[in-house]
Motif scaffolding. Structure first.
Motif, PDB file in Angstrom:
ATOM      1  N   LEU A  50       0.646  46.644 -78.185  1.00 50.78           N
ATOM      2  CA  LEU A  50       0.920  45.655 -77.110  1.00 50.78           C
ATOM      3  C   LEU A  50       2.206  45.838 -77.174  1.00 50.78           C
ATOM      4  O   LEU A  50       3.211  46.171 -78.044  1.00 50.78           O
ATOM      5  CB  LEU A  50       0.311  44.103 -78.041  1.00 50.78           C
ATOM      6  CG  LEU A  50      -0.926  44.286 -78.238  1.00 50.78           C
ATOM      7  CD1 LEU A  50      -0.428  42.910 -79.123  1.00 50.78           C
ATOM      8  CD2 LEU A  50      -1.540  44.262 -77.057  1.00 50.78           C
ATOM      9  N   GLY A  53       6.497  41.535 -77.453  1.00 47.22           N
ATOM     10  CA  GLY A  53       6.719  40.117 -77.294  1.00 47.22           C
ATOM     11  C   GLY A  53       5.398  39.604 -77.927  1.00 47.22           C
ATOM     12  O   GLY A  53       4.803  38.499 -77.892  1.00 47.22           O
ATOM     13  N   ARG A  54       3.885  40.703 -77.168  1.00 47.32           N
ATOM     14  CA  ARG A  54       3.127  39.969 -77.691  1.00 47.32           C
ATOM     15  C   ARG A  54       2.456  40.344 -78.978  1.00 47.32           C
ATOM     16  O   ARG A  54       1.934  39.392 -79.935  1.00 47.32           O
ATOM     17  CB  ARG A  54       1.605  40.768 -76.841  1.00 47.32           C
ATOM     18  CG  ARG A  54       1.160  40.544 -75.369  1.00 47.32           C
ATOM     19  CD  ARG A  54       0.806  41.150 -74.609  1.00 47.32           C
ATOM     20  NE  ARG A  54       0.828  40.835 -73.294  1.00 47.32           N
ATOM     21  CZ  ARG A  54      -0.077  40.248 -72.563  1.00 47.32           C
ATOM     22  NH1 ARG A  54      -1.178  40.122 -72.878  1.00 47.32           N
ATOM     23  NH2 ARG A  54       0.410  39.978 -71.294  1.00 47.32           N
ATOM     24  N   ALA A  57       3.580  37.244 -81.265  1.00 45.17           N
ATOM     25  CA  ALA A  57       2.943  36.135 -80.711  1.00 45.17           C
ATOM     26  C   ALA A  57       2.749  36.703 -81.854  1.00 45.17           C
ATOM     27  O   ALA A  57       0.977  35.702 -82.776  1.00 45.17           O
ATOM     28  CB  ALA A  57       2.459  36.697 -79.200  1.00 45.17           C
ATOM     29  N   VAL A  58       1.403  37.503 -82.262  1.00 44.44           N
ATOM     30  CA  VAL A  58       0.176  37.565 -82.813  1.00 44.44           C
ATOM     31  C   VAL A  58       0.873  37.766 -84.194  1.00 44.44           C
ATOM     32  O   VAL A  58      -0.157  36.918 -85.127  1.00 44.44           O
ATOM     33  CB  VAL A  58      -0.661  39.626 -82.579  1.00 44.44           C
ATOM     34  CG1 VAL A  58      -1.495  39.694 -83.160  1.00 44.44           C
ATOM     35  CG2 VAL A  58      -1.097  39.201 -81.546  1.00 44.44           C
ATOM     36  N   THR A  92      -2.082  30.497 -80.405  1.00 40.52           N
ATOM     37  CA  THR A  92      -0.678  31.714 -80.062  1.00 40.52           C
ATOM     38  C   THR A  92      -1.827  33.036 -79.671  1.00 40.52           C
ATOM     39  O   THR A  92      -1.488  33.626 -78.818  1.00 40.52           O
ATOM     40  CB  THR A  92      -0.395  31.271 -80.769  1.00 40.52           C
ATOM     41  OG1 THR A  92       0.438  30.173 -81.160  1.00 40.52           O
ATOM     42  CG2 THR A  92       1.081  32.495 -80.183  1.00 40.52           C
ATOM     43  N   PHE A  93      -2.635  33.248 -80.908  1.00 42.35           N
ATOM     44  CA  PHE A  93      -3.318  34.389 -80.616  1.00 42.35           C
ATOM     45  C   PHE A  93      -3.958  34.633 -79.666  1.00 42.35           C
ATOM     46  O   PHE A  93      -3.852  35.488 -79.304  1.00 42.35           O
ATOM     47  CB  PHE A  93      -4.312  34.577 -82.017  1.00 42.35           C
ATOM     48  CG  PHE A  93      -4.881  35.659 -82.349  1.00 42.35           C
ATOM     49  CD1 PHE A  93      -4.292  36.617 -82.864  1.00 42.35           C
ATOM     50  CD2 PHE A  93      -5.703  35.871 -81.860  1.00 42.35           C
ATOM     51  CE1 PHE A  93      -5.152  37.957 -83.362  1.00 42.35           C
ATOM     52  CE2 PHE A  93      -6.731  37.246 -82.363  1.00 42.35           C
ATOM     53  CZ  PHE A  93      -6.549  38.527 -82.273  1.00 42.35           C
ATOM     54  N   ALA A  96      -1.715  35.436 -76.481  1.00 40.84           N
ATOM     55  CA  ALA A  96      -0.654  36.615 -76.599  1.00 40.84           C
ATOM     56  C   ALA A  96      -1.303  37.658 -75.883  1.00 40.84           C
ATOM     57  O   ALA A  96      -1.051  39.101 -74.987  1.00 40.84           O
ATOM     58  CB  ALA A  96      -0.617  37.654 -78.257  1.00 40.84           C
ATOM     59  N   PHE A  97      -3.287  37.552 -75.599  1.00 48.37           N
ATOM     60  CA  PHE A  97      -3.643  38.681 -74.839  1.00 48.37           C
ATOM     61  C   PHE A  97      -4.084  38.260 -73.659  1.00 48.37           C
ATOM     62  O   PHE A  97      -4.550  39.542 -72.603  1.00 48.37           O
ATOM     63  CB  PHE A  97      -4.981  38.893 -75.790  1.00 48.37           C
ATOM     64  CG  PHE A  97      -4.603  39.466 -76.808  1.00 48.37           C
ATOM     65  CD1 PHE A  97      -5.209  41.105 -76.945  1.00 48.37           C
ATOM     66  CD2 PHE A  97      -4.615  38.741 -78.137  1.00 48.37           C
ATOM     67  CE1 PHE A  97      -4.214  41.462 -78.519  1.00 48.37           C
ATOM     68  CE2 PHE A  97      -5.111  39.472 -79.728  1.00 48.37           C
ATOM     69  CZ  PHE A  97      -4.890  41.246 -79.390  1.00 48.37           C
TER      70      PHE A  97
END
Length: 108
Positions: A50, A53-54, A57-58, A92-93, A96-97
């Motif tokens: 990823l 930034g993602r 977040a994860v 948030t998880f 992120a996707f």
């Protein structure tokens, strides 16, 4: 005993298509460009699957769930702020996707 197949090598072409003889069906074609021509074939693979930034977040979502999870799972406390923390971590998880990030080339 097998019989030979009769062929006519003097067939007139129909339109712009010329007939192919038996030895013309197979040809050797050398590729000069990659089969997939685009960012998939030309970009180098990164260390992480990823974008940075993602990944942040994860990781933040997993840490938030790890911190709030035990308190939210305790049945003696009832509904408390830890439940909200777990829901925020879950959101948030998922974000992120699912939320698309703008491309570097987009200036709009």
């Amino acid at each position: 005993m097998p019989q030979t197949q009769d062929t006519d090598d003097n067939v007139a072409p129909v339109g712009e298509f010329a007939p192919l003889t038996a030895d013309m069906h197979l040809s050797v074609v050398e590729r000069t460009a990659p089969v997939i021509d685009g960012p998939i074939a030309t970009d180098r693979p990164g260390l992480w699957p990823l974008s940075p930034g993602r990944m942040v977040a994860v990781v933040a979502a997993l840490l938030g769930a790890a911190i709030c999870g035990p308190a939210a799972a305790d049945p003696t406390t009832g509904v408390n702020g830890a439940d909200l923390g777990v829901l925020i971590s879950l959101a948030t998880f998922v974000a992120a996707f699912l939320i698309p990030l703008p491309n570097k080339g987009d200036q709009s």
